[in-house]
Enzyme design. Structure first.
Site, PDB file in Angstrom:
ATOM      1  N   CYS A  40      68.585   5.428  76.097  1.00 11.74           N
ATOM      2  CA  CYS A  40      70.049   5.606  76.644  1.00 11.74           C
ATOM      3  C   CYS A  40      70.020   5.856  78.130  1.00 11.74           C
ATOM      4  O   CYS A  40      71.135   5.665  78.505  1.00 11.74           O
ATOM      5  CB  CYS A  40      70.633   6.602  75.773  1.00 11.74           C
ATOM      6  SG  CYS A  40      70.455   6.447  74.023  1.00 11.74           S
ATOM      7  N   HIS A  52      76.910  12.230  80.342  1.00  5.97           N
ATOM      8  CA  HIS A  52      76.501  11.372  79.303  1.00  5.97           C
ATOM      9  C   HIS A  52      77.098  11.431  78.010  1.00  5.97           C
ATOM     10  O   HIS A  52      77.328  10.457  77.530  1.00  5.97           O
ATOM     11  CB  HIS A  52      74.847  11.981  78.987  1.00  5.97           C
ATOM     12  CG  HIS A  52      74.104  11.025  78.074  1.00  5.97           C
ATOM     13  ND1 HIS A  52      73.854   9.944  78.347  1.00  5.97           N
ATOM     14  CD2 HIS A  52      73.480  11.314  76.900  1.00  5.97           C
ATOM     15  CE1 HIS A  52      73.267   9.173  77.303  1.00  5.97           C
ATOM     16  NE2 HIS A  52      72.970  10.062  76.439  1.00  5.97           N
ATOM     17  N   LYS A  62      82.472   7.327  77.415  1.00 11.38           N
ATOM     18  CA  LYS A  62      81.915   6.667  75.961  1.00 11.38           C
ATOM     19  C   LYS A  62      83.142   6.665  75.126  1.00 11.38           C
ATOM     20  O   LYS A  62      83.021   5.909  74.028  1.00 11.38           O
ATOM     21  CB  LYS A  62      80.539   7.348  75.736  1.00 11.38           C
ATOM     22  CG  LYS A  62      79.410   6.990  76.510  1.00 11.38           C
ATOM     23  CD  LYS A  62      78.211   7.758  75.628  1.00 11.38           C
ATOM     24  CE  LYS A  62      77.131   7.560  76.439  1.00 11.38           C
ATOM     25  NZ  LYS A  62      76.808   8.015  77.727  1.00 11.38           N
ATOM     26  N   PHE A  72      67.245   9.518  74.247  1.00 14.30           N
ATOM     27  CA  PHE A  72      66.419  10.108  73.263  1.00 14.30           C
ATOM     28  C   PHE A  72      64.992  10.140  73.813  1.00 14.30           C
ATOM     29  O   PHE A  72      64.478   9.238  74.605  1.00 14.30           O
ATOM     30  CB  PHE A  72      66.585   9.205  71.819  1.00 14.30           C
ATOM     31  CG  PHE A  72      67.670   9.731  71.002  1.00 14.30           C
ATOM     32  CD1 PHE A  72      68.521  10.719  71.284  1.00 14.30           C
ATOM     33  CD2 PHE A  72      68.058   8.828  69.917  1.00 14.30           C
ATOM     34  CE1 PHE A  72      69.431  11.125  70.338  1.00 14.30           C
ATOM     35  CE2 PHE A  72      68.987   8.938  69.205  1.00 14.30           C
ATOM     36  CZ  PHE A  72      69.703  10.320  69.227  1.00 14.30           C
ATOM     37  N   GLU A  82      74.772  19.537  77.699  1.00 16.65           N
ATOM     38  CA  GLU A  82      75.206  19.221  78.868  1.00 16.65           C
ATOM     39  C   GLU A  82      76.197  19.992  79.698  1.00 16.65           C
ATOM     40  O   GLU A  82      76.093  20.381  80.969  1.00 16.65           O
ATOM     41  CB  GLU A  82      75.781  17.526  78.775  1.00 16.65           C
ATOM     42  CG  GLU A  82      76.106  16.949  80.327  1.00 16.65           C
ATOM     43  CD  GLU A  82      76.295  15.451  79.953  1.00 16.65           C
ATOM     44  OE1 GLU A  82      76.592  14.844  78.749  1.00 16.65           O
ATOM     45  OE2 GLU A  82      76.534  14.662  81.044  1.00 16.65           O
ATOM     46  N   HIS A 135      78.939   3.937  72.936  1.00 13.56           N
ATOM     47  CA  HIS A 135      77.603   4.052  73.822  1.00 13.56           C
ATOM     48  C   HIS A 135      76.772   2.643  73.639  1.00 13.56           C
ATOM     49  O   HIS A 135      76.354   2.430  72.452  1.00 13.56           O
ATOM     50  CB  HIS A 135      76.619   5.172  72.804  1.00 13.56           C
ATOM     51  CG  HIS A 135      75.578   5.648  73.489  1.00 13.56           C
ATOM     52  ND1 HIS A 135      75.111   5.161  74.687  1.00 13.56           N
ATOM     53  CD2 HIS A 135      74.930   6.838  73.499  1.00 13.56           C
ATOM     54  CE1 HIS A 135      73.932   5.712  75.100  1.00 13.56           C
ATOM     55  NE2 HIS A 135      73.770   6.763  74.450  1.00 13.56           N
TER      56      HIS A 135
END
Lengths: 87, 402
Positions: free
Chosen positions: B162, B294, B326, B390, B305, B331
């Site tokens: 990502c 993110h 997002k 990830f 975050e 995403h």
């Protein structure tokens, strides 16, 4: 079909423990589960019993739904019963 | 070292294909997330995504060309063409041998792979399409962009799940800054809405079934998107010399690895990446006004975050505007950082922070200003765009007004 024995076997295999060390009363949090162990165990249970477990890691946090092995067993038995047409 | 500026943006996204449409939709707070229409959803637990519904490949490519192009490469090439045109470089000579092409993608040709496997395993077909391999390779989009635009300088693909686009853009930024090349076409592309891929995401149990609600209480996880975002980067002096329109200075890039869990993010890793980007930009935390987070909408990402923003920005964190777009474009995995950098750059230029859509109720674990649901006019001197993959591969970009 002994759902409890099969569920304990699946959990014991995942956690690399002897099945004899896990009982219906065992708490998942105390036998070494983390969230992705849960995902793998849910997968194994779905495959073993041919059921769908609507588990979402995002909504399960803090949930007491599956605190003990016996609660997992009850949920599996419920899902199996729901899958079969009424006799 | 040279200052590097962004002079072109090209987009193929669920929120539009032109910079103007994308930005207007983003500012309006409209989400492109909805029921999936492009693939059959029977047998999928999650049947929502942010799809590009108005992309007709035959408008952009000849049939002979299309046979070689997975959707991720199609989107990437179209966005790269737009970026070059947007930079005003389509019809002027430029040194193609000194132009880098660095393209992020998480997985590559997932639709091609899905179709090929369905043929051999599902339909028991004896053979697959002859161009299966050149279509699915992760670097296919980078290759086709070089061929389409005639770019002969350094070119390759970058993969970090990502964070792929963000790593790609960051690398391109550094090779332009240090003089390795004179220009770069860079960004990310992903087309991940294939049945097999969706089943994989479903199995991970992190997908929302309602919508993507980053930082909100009761958020239920991620919603996939797709798309491409490409940029033209060049030294500020060169851009000024040719009278190019400059969107922003690309000022800083930071990256770290968590070296921890394959799924769970780490506070040290993501805060380290933000600090590294600030250091690279030679900016203080108080110089940043807007953070494009993110913000995946998972319980784990959004809480950690938020904590990392507190750690890096201290008391000033409460004065930051933080949003996760997002919630509107989904995403897009390896393209996400590109689409979000476009949002960040346009926010900087307009002086408007796009909102976090679907933010229905505040979560006590997420206690910053997420610009809920309605965009906000605000002076934005510099802005940060976060990508945390990830596998713990973190990348952060910083842009600044000039």
């Amino acid at each position: 079909m002994d759902v409890q024995r099969d569920v304990i076997e699946i959990i014991a295999t995942k956690l690399k423990r002897g099945a004899g060390t896990i009982t219906a009363e065992s708490k998942l949090s105390e036998i070494g589960f983390d969230s992705f162990d849960v995902v793998e165990v849910v997968f194994a249970i779905e495959e073993k019993f041919g059921i769908d477990v609507p588990y979402n890691a995002n909504t399960a946090a803090g949930s007491l739904e599956f605190e003990t092995v016996s609660q997992v067993v009850a949920a599996v038995e419920g899902a199996i019963a729901a899958r079969r047409p009424a006799a | 070292m040279r200052r590097v500026v962004i002079t072109g943006i090209g987009l193929a996204t669920p929120l539009g294909h032109s910079v103007g449409t994308f930005w207007a939709t983003l500012v309006s707070g409209q989400s492109a997330i909805g029921p999936i229409t492009g693939i059959p959803t029977a047998g999928l637990r999650t049947s929502i995504a942010a799809e590009i519904k108005d992309f007709d490949p035959s408008r952009h490519f000849a049939p002979s060309q299309l046979a070689l192009l997975d959707r991720f490469a199609q989107l990437g090439v179209v966005a790269a063409r737009s970026a070059l045109a947007d930079a005003g470089l389509t019809h002027v000579p430029h040194d193609a041998a000194r132009t880098a092409t660095i393209i992020g993608s998480g997985v590559g040709g997932q639709i091609t792979q899905d179709e090929a496997y369905w043929r051999v395993y599902g339909e028991k077909a004896a053979r697959v399409h002859p161009f299966t391999i050149p279509r699915l390779m992760l670097s296919a989009a980078a290759s086709h962009i070089t061929m389409d635009l005639g770019l002969t300088g350094p070119a390759f693909a970058v993969a970090s799940a990502c964070a792929s686009a963000t790593h790609a853009i960051g690398l391109a930024f550094h090779v332009v800054r240090d003089g390795t090349v004179e220009r770069a076409v860079t960004g990310g592309t992903e087309a991940c809405l294939a049945f097999g891929t969706m089943k994989g995401w479903e199995a991970l149990r992190v997908m929302a079934d309602d919508t993507c609600r980053p930082f909100a209480r009761g958020r239920r996880g991620m919603v996939l998107g797709e798309g491409a975002a490409m940029f033209v980067l060049e030294p500020e002096a060169a851009a000024v010399a040719r009278g190019a329109r400059v969107y922003a200075e690309l000022a800083g890039f930071g990256m770290t690895a968590d070296a921890g869990d394959i799924i769970q993010p780490s506070l040290a890793g993501i805060s380290g990446a933000m600090r590294a980007a600030l250091a690279d930009a030679r900016l203080a935390p108080e110089d940043i006004d807007y953070v494009n987070a993110h913000g995946t909408g998972t319980q784990a990402n959004d809480a950690i975050e938020t904590q990392a923003l507190h750690v890096v920005f201290g008391d000033y964190a409460r004065r930051l505007l933080v949003s996760s777009t997002k919630s509107m474009h989904g995403h897009a995995l390896g393209a996400a950082g590109g689409i979000e950098l476009a949002a960040t750059v346009l926010a900087l230029g307009a002086g408007i922070a796009p909102p976090t859509a679907n933010h229905t109720e505040a979560d006590p674990a997420c206690d910053l200003d997420y610009v809920p649901n309605v965009s906000r006019a605000h002076t934005i001197r510099a802005a940060m765009s976060n990508s945390f993959a990830f596998g713990g591969l973190n990348a952060v970009l910083i842009v600044r007004r000039r």
